[in-house]
Motif scaffolding. Structure first.
Motif, short mmCIF file in Angstrom:
data_model
loop_
_atom_site.label_atom_id
_atom_site.label_comp_id
_atom_site.label_asym_id
_atom_site.label_seq_id
_atom_site.Cartn_x
_atom_site.Cartn_y
_atom_site.Cartn_z
N SER A 190 -16.39 -70.56 76.07
CA SER A 190 -16.21 -70.39 75.22
C SER A 190 -15.19 -69.63 74.84
O SER A 190 -13.52 -70.02 74.57
N SER A 191 -14.78 -68.17 75.98
CA SER A 191 -13.83 -67.48 76.29
C SER A 191 -13.06 -68.40 76.91
O SER A 191 -11.55 -68.05 76.55
N LEU A 197 -20.94 -80.90 80.41
CA LEU A 197 -19.62 -81.90 81.38
C LEU A 197 -18.12 -81.29 81.60
O LEU A 197 -17.68 -82.00 82.55
N GLY A 198 -18.17 -80.37 81.43
CA GLY A 198 -16.79 -79.56 81.61
C GLY A 198 -15.36 -79.01 80.77
O GLY A 198 -15.57 -80.31 80.32
N LEU A 199 -14.91 -78.63 80.85
CA LEU A 199 -14.00 -77.94 80.20
C LEU A 199 -12.96 -79.26 80.13
O LEU A 199 -11.97 -78.51 79.63
N SER A 200 -12.81 -79.50 81.58
CA SER A 200 -11.55 -80.89 81.74
C SER A 200 -11.48 -81.33 80.66
O SER A 200 -10.93 -82.21 80.69
N HIS A 201 -13.03 -81.85 80.33
CA HIS A 201 -12.94 -82.87 79.02
C HIS A 201 -12.00 -82.78 78.02
O HIS A 201 -11.75 -83.69 77.26
N TYR A 202 -11.35 -82.08 77.61
CA TYR A 202 -10.38 -81.21 76.69
C TYR A 202 -8.87 -80.79 76.67
O TYR A 202 -7.82 -80.41 76.14
N ASP A 203 -8.92 -81.72 78.13
CA ASP A 203 -7.85 -81.17 78.91
C ASP A 203 -6.37 -82.19 78.12
O ASP A 203 -5.46 -81.94 78.48
#
Length: 272
Positions: free
Chosen positions: A65-66, A101-107
């Motif tokens: 989240s940060s 899944l990882g933050l890259s899914h919101y790139d």
């Protein structure tokens, strides 16, 4: 073709260097966007479905989240004040589906537009004979391919204390499910999957579950998934994702195949 030992060592060295740089960037981001304990505790109390996570998962969610807050741009419309508890509530709920899944899914997007309340949007729709009809649609949220994501704080806040006797409702999870759905460029109820075999396997489960759900809605039966899912496969995926994270036991009991399909994608099993 022969690969020299020096080339392998050089590749490993650059890989380790990239990892170290990424970790350093993340640590700086975590310092810049550190979530105060009081705000984090308030978020967990407001949205009870977070209580299904264990301590390790909660720590990972807080960290993600940060990082989310550091790379996304929030905009308040018409003077809407973006308090810490508001942006953290959005970040935590948005990161829940991608926890494994990882933050890259919101790139594929950056902006998040926050309204104090629902938005009335003018729409036009042609009928079967080509006549265009104008109407107004009330939106609690909207995700556009490539961004931004629009959200209503009043709808987010009012869903915090949602009773579990009706279909799940969570506008943040709903709209970010659309973001995941559109990673392949299409809003069609199928997120980006690794290959054609995975796509066929998804279709083989998703389509019968969607058709069964729409029959239940037509019959007036109570469903764990919001009846709005009958609007199309893309909406069914979004509202099913809401149910998966907010009322997973109900979804698993009523549509176990759909539950397992989502569990295989999100790599989570919230009913357990």
């Amino acid at each position: 073709m022969k690969v020299s030992f020096d080339s392998i060592c050089l590749h490993e060295m650059f890989t380790k260097l990239r990892q170290a740089l990424r970790q350093r960037r993340e640590e700086h981001a975590l310092q810049r966007r550190q979530i105060p304990d009081a705000v984090w505790d308030l978020t967990l109390r407001r949205f009870q479905f977070f209580q299904r996570l264990d301590d390790v998962e909660l720590n990972n969610l807080r960290r993600m989240s940060s990082l989310f807050l550091d790379i996304k741009e929030f905009h308040g419309v018409n003077g809407f004040e973006l308090r810490n508890d508001i942006v953290v509530a959005v970040a935590a709920q948005a990161c829940l589906p991608i926890l494994k899944l990882g933050l890259s899914h919101y790139d594929n997007f950056v902006g998040i537009v926050m309204h104090a309340d629902s938005v009335v949007a003018p729409r036009e729709r042609p009928d079967d004979v080509g006549v265009v009809h104008a109407y107004d649609e009330i939106l609690a949220g909207e995700a556009v391919n490539g961004g931004p994501v629009m959200l209503s704080w009043n709808d987010i806040y009012s869903s915090a204390g949602q009773a579990c006797d009706g279909p799940a409702y969570n506008v943040v999870i709903h709209e970010f499910a659309h973001v995941l759905d559109m990673r392949d460029g299409l809003a069609d109820g199928m997120p980006l999957l690794p290959d054609s075999n995975a796509q066929r396997a998804w279709h083989d489960v998703f389509e019968p579950e969607f058709e069964k759900f729409c029959r239940w809605v037509d019959q007036g039966l109570d469903t764990a998934i919001d009846p709005y899912g009958c609007e199309g496969p893309e909406e069914f995926f979004a509202v099913a994702t809401e149910a998966f994270f907010v009322t997973p036991e109900k979804l698993k009991s009523q549509q176990p195949d759909m539950y397992r399909l989502l569990a295989s994608y999100y790599l989570q099993d919230p009913a357990e």
